[in-house]
Design a protein around this motif. Structure first.
Motif, mmCIF file in Angstrom:
data_model
loop_
_atom_site.group_PDB
_atom_site.id
_atom_site.type_symbol
_atom_site.label_atom_id
_atom_site.label_comp_id
_atom_site.label_asym_id
_atom_site.label_seq_id
_atom_site.Cartn_x
_atom_site.Cartn_y
_atom_site.Cartn_z
ATOM 1 N N VAL A 1 0.840 -1.200 0.000
ATOM 2 C CA VAL A 1 0.000 0.000 0.000
ATOM 3 C C VAL A 1 0.874 1.248 0.000
ATOM 4 O O VAL A 1 0.612 2.201 -0.747
ATOM 5 N N THR A 2 1.921 1.248 0.812
ATOM 6 C CA THR A 2 2.845 2.384 0.832
ATOM 7 C C THR A 2 3.488 2.586 -0.531
ATOM 8 O O THR A 2 3.618 3.716 -1.017
ATOM 9 N N ALA A 3 3.881 1.485 -1.163
ATOM 10 C CA ALA A 3 4.487 1.566 -2.500
ATOM 11 C C ALA A 3 3.507 2.144 -3.506
ATOM 12 O O ALA A 3 3.883 2.939 -4.377
ATOM 13 N N ALA A 4 2.235 1.755 -3.409
ATOM 14 C CA ALA A 4 1.205 2.289 -4.317
ATOM 15 C C ALA A 4 1.036 3.793 -4.115
ATOM 16 O O ALA A 4 0.830 4.541 -5.074
ATOM 17 N N GLN A 5 1.126 4.232 -2.875
ATOM 18 C CA GLN A 5 1.079 5.669 -2.603
ATOM 19 C C GLN A 5 2.303 6.364 -3.195
ATOM 20 O O GLN A 5 2.200 7.455 -3.759
ATOM 21 N N ASP A 6 3.461 5.729 -3.081
ATOM 22 C CA ASP A 6 4.705 6.306 -3.601
ATOM 23 C C ASP A 6 4.647 6.516 -5.111
ATOM 24 O O ASP A 6 5.137 7.526 -5.627
ATOM 25 N N ILE B 1 -5.377 0.396 -6.363
ATOM 26 C CA ILE B 1 -4.534 -0.791 -6.170
ATOM 27 C C ILE B 1 -5.280 -2.031 -6.629
ATOM 28 O O ILE B 1 -6.461 -2.209 -6.311
ATOM 29 N N VAL B 2 -4.585 -2.903 -7.352
ATOM 30 C CA VAL B 2 -5.072 -4.254 -7.611
ATOM 31 C C VAL B 2 -4.018 -5.210 -7.050
ATOM 32 O O VAL B 2 -2.882 -5.234 -7.535
ATOM 33 N N ASN C 1 -7.170 4.993 3.369
ATOM 34 C CA ASN C 1 -8.171 5.536 2.433
ATOM 35 C C ASN C 1 -7.710 5.399 0.984
ATOM 36 O O ASN C 1 -7.916 6.291 0.159
ATOM 37 N N MET C 2 -7.093 4.258 0.686
ATOM 38 C CA MET C 2 -6.568 3.982 -0.648
ATOM 39 C C MET C 2 -7.549 3.079 -1.389
ATOM 40 O O MET C 2 -7.848 1.969 -0.936
ATOM 41 N N PRO C 3 -8.096 3.504 -2.526
ATOM 42 C CA PRO C 3 -9.015 2.648 -3.283
ATOM 43 C C PRO C 3 -8.339 1.338 -3.704
ATOM 44 O O PRO C 3 -7.182 1.343 -4.156
ATOM 45 N N ILE C 4 -9.054 0.244 -3.542
ATOM 46 C CA ILE C 4 -8.506 -1.071 -3.889
ATOM 47 C C ILE C 4 -9.592 -1.918 -4.542
ATOM 48 O O ILE C 4 -10.758 -1.867 -4.146
ATOM 49 N N ALA C 5 -9.215 -2.654 -5.569
ATOM 50 C CA ALA C 5 -10.129 -3.560 -6.262
ATOM 51 C C ALA C 5 -9.598 -4.980 -6.127
ATOM 52 O O ALA C 5 -8.408 -5.219 -6.358
ATOM 53 N N THR C 6 -10.454 -5.917 -5.748
ATOM 54 C CA THR C 6 -10.045 -7.306 -5.543
ATOM 55 C C THR C 6 -10.862 -8.224 -6.457
ATOM 56 O O THR C 6 -11.773 -8.914 -6.005
ATOM 57 N N GLU D 1 -13.473 6.247 -13.628
ATOM 58 C CA GLU D 1 -14.228 6.062 -12.401
ATOM 59 C C GLU D 1 -13.608 4.909 -11.606
ATOM 60 O O GLU D 1 -13.331 3.848 -12.159
ATOM 61 N N LEU D 2 -13.389 5.139 -10.316
ATOM 62 C CA LEU D 2 -12.793 4.108 -9.483
ATOM 63 C C LEU D 2 -13.863 3.117 -9.043
ATOM 64 O O LEU D 2 -14.761 3.459 -8.271
#
Length: 383
Positions: free
Chosen positions: A307-312, A318-319, A348-353, A365-366
């Motif tokens: 998650v931190t890497a995705a923010q970076d 994120i998937v 508060n990071m959008p994620i799709a699984t 659109e997320l």
């Protein structure tokens, strides 16, 4: 008694020698292990600044201790993995309609998770595959690995028509599968791989003009797509004597309106912010989150680090990848996705699984309304 003991030792010796001979012959003869660099190639690798003494190295040091304590701990974990290291039953995948591929408008990119780190990408009217592994085992031989969690794939290679490009992150078996590449090679226009990986493809009878071998930060063009190999903090190798003989990396795929990041494998490091600053923001970050262990956390991120890497990298979505198909570590098979979902929610990071075989449309659109499908009782361990 002495004669029995003598013959027992002779028999054991013959068995050990036979195993060694067969194993050596398999490594040297089987195409599974790919090709190797010649002297001229090695000299060119040395000019990159991250190739020393015959191996590629990371910009940031990796620490993997091999001592009595760590080896004992690893053996203990291997012999006693989490009881839920694999789902209790076969995972059902969403079957794809081959006729639907390539039918969307060019302005509506779509990515489809094929399990683990494999993706089908439809972008700007082109079709690409990332780390396509269609086999049941992430190993050179079925005896050397656990079977995939799903017996069927969302789509077969036979059902795929022409593929514009294939991208490979590195040469480990769960990312570069000989049988899959052998079946795909006549359908693929071009392969993009890190330095050295092209030797595997050439041994597998793929012509040199269909291969682009790339160094970190090197950019290539496929028609109007930009394809960039960016760093990761990992390693490579397919046999006993070729560890880190080829490069590894992450990838950026950019069209005029869409920006996709694929992490490949690797530990957390400063390169994520560098990638974000140079190529971000990204519409989606396909982020490794599984097959980790404290003993090798420098080469595989913990889910919270994903998650931190995705923010970076400045990803909008994120998937999670590198989970849900193979047991390559000893943690519960659902632990990666549970931890990354929890960490993403906290930030508060959008994620799709998505389910295996499920698609994500990148249309501005997320969409994060994917079910927690792994919580199904049918996959739970029997007690």
């Amino acid at each position: 008694m002495k004669r029995i003991i003598k013959w027992l030792f002779i028999t054991v010796g013959i068995l050990i020698l036979s195993v060694v001979i067969i194993g050596t012959a398999f490594i040297n003869i089987s195409p599974q292990f790919g090709g190797s660099a010649n002297k001229d190639q090695q000299l060119s690798y040395a000019e990159t600044g991250h190739y020393q003494d015959g191996i590629f190295i990371n910009d940031e040091e990796i620490i993997m201790e091999y001592n009595c304590h760590s080896i004992t701990a690893m053996l203990k974990e291997t012999m006693n993995p989490d009881p839920n290291v694999a789902p209790h039953q076969n995972i059902d995948v969403l079957k794809m309609d081959p006729q639907s591929i390539g039918t969307l408008p060019d302005s509506l990119p779509r990515i489809t998770w094929l399990g683990h780190s494999s993706f089908l990408i439809e972008i700007d009217g082109k079709k690409g595959l990332i780390d396509p592994v269609f086999g049941q085992y992430a190993a050179p031989h079925p005896w050397l690995g656990r079977a995939r969690f799903n017996k069927e794939m969302p789509i077969t290679i036979d059902d795929l028509s022409n593929i514009d490009f294939v991208i490979i992150s590195h040469d480990h078996y769960d990312h570069l599968d000989y049988e899959s590449i052998d079946e795909l090679k006549e359908k693929v226009n071009h392969f993009y791989v890190p330095l050295g990986v092209g030797n595997h493809l050439r041994r597998w009878e793929i012509s040199d003009d269909k291969i682009s071998e790339m160094d970190w930060w090197q950019e290539a063009k496929y028609k109007d797509l930009k394809i960039v190999l960016t760093p990761s903090r990992h390693m490579s190798g397919r046999g006993l004597s070729d560890q880190s003989a080829t490069l590894w990396g992450s990838w950026v795929i950019q069209s005029q309106n869409t920006n996709i990041y694929f992490s490949g494998d690797g530990g957390y490091g400063k390169h994520f912010k560098e990638i974000g600053e140079k190529y971000g923001p990204f519409d989606v970050g396909l982020m490794e989150c599984g097959q980790y262990n404290e003993l090798w956390r420098d080469v595989h991120m913990m889910p919270e680090e994903s998650v931190t890497a995705a923010q970076d990298i400045q990803a909008k979505l994120i998937v999670p990848i590198h989970w849900g198909s193979f047991a390559l570590a000893t943690h519960s098979w659902t632990d990666p996705v549970e931890r990354i979902v929890k960490a993403a929610k906290k930030e508060n990071m959008p994620i799709a699984t998505p389910k295996i075989g499920q698609s994500i449309l990148i249309d501005g659109e997320l969409k994060t309304d994917y079910t927690h499908w792994w919580e199904s009782k049918r996959y739970a361990m029997m007690r």
